[in-house]
Design an enzyme around this catalytic site. Structure first.
Site, mmCIF file in Angstrom:
data_model
loop_
_atom_site.group_PDB
_atom_site.id
_atom_site.type_symbol
_atom_site.label_atom_id
_atom_site.label_comp_id
_atom_site.label_asym_id
_atom_site.label_seq_id
_atom_site.Cartn_x
_atom_site.Cartn_y
_atom_site.Cartn_z
ATOM 1 C CB CYS A 70 -3.271 2.545 2.425
ATOM 2 S SG CYS A 70 -4.566 1.195 1.934
ATOM 3 C CB CYS A 113 -3.724 -2.046 -1.540
ATOM 4 S SG CYS A 113 -5.121 -1.334 -0.535
ATOM 5 C CB CYS A 164 -4.342 3.016 -1.454
ATOM 6 S SG CYS A 164 -3.126 1.696 -1.148
ATOM 7 C CB CYS A 218 -1.190 0.096 1.180
ATOM 8 S SG CYS A 218 -1.825 -1.229 1.659
#
Length: 352
Positions: free
Chosen positions: A39, A66, A69, A35
């Site tokens: 995030c 992810c 994000c 991430c």
């Protein structure tokens, strides 16, 4: 921005500080996801975080972007390859072809192979292998029997689960020089036909198999090899695969069962890795000289270097360096003592 410390990055993640986005990324080892610092997902345990300075490093370490994000961005090519990776993850137990995966991304098989490897650092096949191994380990930790875990992970046979990860047995010298920093290494000791044996493993595979006269000296050797790692005595619920591998190796030595082809996570120079990979091809009961090994790896003048590589082998028996002798037939050297080398060779000859 100056180089960031681990504490600074941990604080940025804890505060979800968007000013650090693009300066580093963090992976969560329990989910396999990476991430951006900002995030909005639930904060992970700091012990489970791994930090990367760029997206490529995170992907090559096996983490996937992810969904929330989108740290890898939203361009069409990136999204196509992410779609392929997620397809592999959800169908890891199935057989799949490059043509099939190329259709998902809307590109030819050859382009898919190149683009996927450029982005993730591994081929689609090796990515599938890694997903299967993670699923296998997770199934064991959740209490499945070994055989059930093997088949539910998509391996199809007991022999394949141990062989998949041995295609890439080497890690970078840089990782080794770091002394295992950031690694959690589980270990266990067992008394065998060759004396006490210690086996240790990271979450990727076995990183050490050594033999000695007592447990304390073996633990000291392991600590010297990985001074910066966190060494954890294995408990079955934490590392069930390690216990299975130890039992399989002991049965190989004492009962003549097949040598287990367990996944390896070992470090060495490019030359050492080349030697170790060749040693895996020497069949039980056969022997070769150091010179013959050098000739087979197309470096006939490197006889002494082959001997050094054998002496640096970190996983006794799993990589059978004991099957390499001097040109006159004498034993030469052995990291764990000539008596153990002689015993191994005698046992293997008797089983032929």
């Amino acid at each position: 921005m100056p180089k960031l410390s681990d504490n600074a990055m941990k604080n940025a993640v804890a505060q979800k500080d968007g000013s650090f986005d693009g300066h580093f990324y963090y992976g969560v080892i329990t989910t396999g996801v990476f991430c951006s610092p900002s995030c909005s997902t639930k904060a992970a345990n700091p012990e489970n975080l791994r930090f990367f300075l760029d997206i490529e490093s995170a992907m090559q370490a096996g983490y996937r972007p992810c969904k929330r994000c989108n740290p890898a961005g939203q361009d069409e090519r990136t999204q196509q390859l992410i779609d392929v990776a997620r397809y592999i993850e959800t169908h890891a137990e199935d057989k799949m072809t490059l043509t099939q995966l190329g259709n998902i991304a809307g590109v030819s098989p050859s382009r898919l192979q190149r683009s996927f490897k450029d982005m993730f650092g591994v081929s689609p096949k090796h990515y599938q292998d890694a997903v299967r191994m993670r699923k296998f380990k997770r199934s064991l930790k959740e209490g499945e029997r070994v055989t059930d875990a093997i088949y539910s992970s998509g391996y199809g046979s007991i022999s394949r689960v141990y062989g998949e990860a041995t295609r890439n047995i080497g890690m970078t010298p840089k990782a080794y020089r770091a002394g295992g920093k950031g690694e959690i290494i589980h270990y266990a000791c067992r008394e065998t036909a060759l004396g006490f044996m210690i086996m240790a493993a990271t979450d990727k595979g076995v990183c050490s198999v050594q033999f000695g006269d007592d447990k304390d000296s073996l633990l000291t050797l392991l600590g010297d090899e990985f001074p910066e790692a966190r060494l954890v005595l294995s408990a079955a619920q934490d590392a069930p695969e390690l216990d299975s591998w130890m039992l399989a190796l002991d049965q190989h030595m004492s009962q003549g069962a097949p040598r287990p082809d367990v996944p390896l996570d070992i470090r060495g120079t490019a030359f050492q890795i080349k030697v170790w990979q060749f040693l895996l091809s020497i069949k039980e009961g056969d022997v070769m000289s150091y010179g013959e090994v050098a000739a087979h790896i197309d470096n006939p003048k490197a006889v002494r270097a082959v001997g050094t590589a054998c002496g640096k082998n970190p996983v006794g028996i799993l990589i059978p360096c004991h099957r390499v002798l001097r040109s006159d037939g004498s034993l030469g050297g052995y990291r764990w003592g000539l008596e153990r080398k002689r015993t191994l060779l005698d046992m293997e000859r008797a089983r032929r």
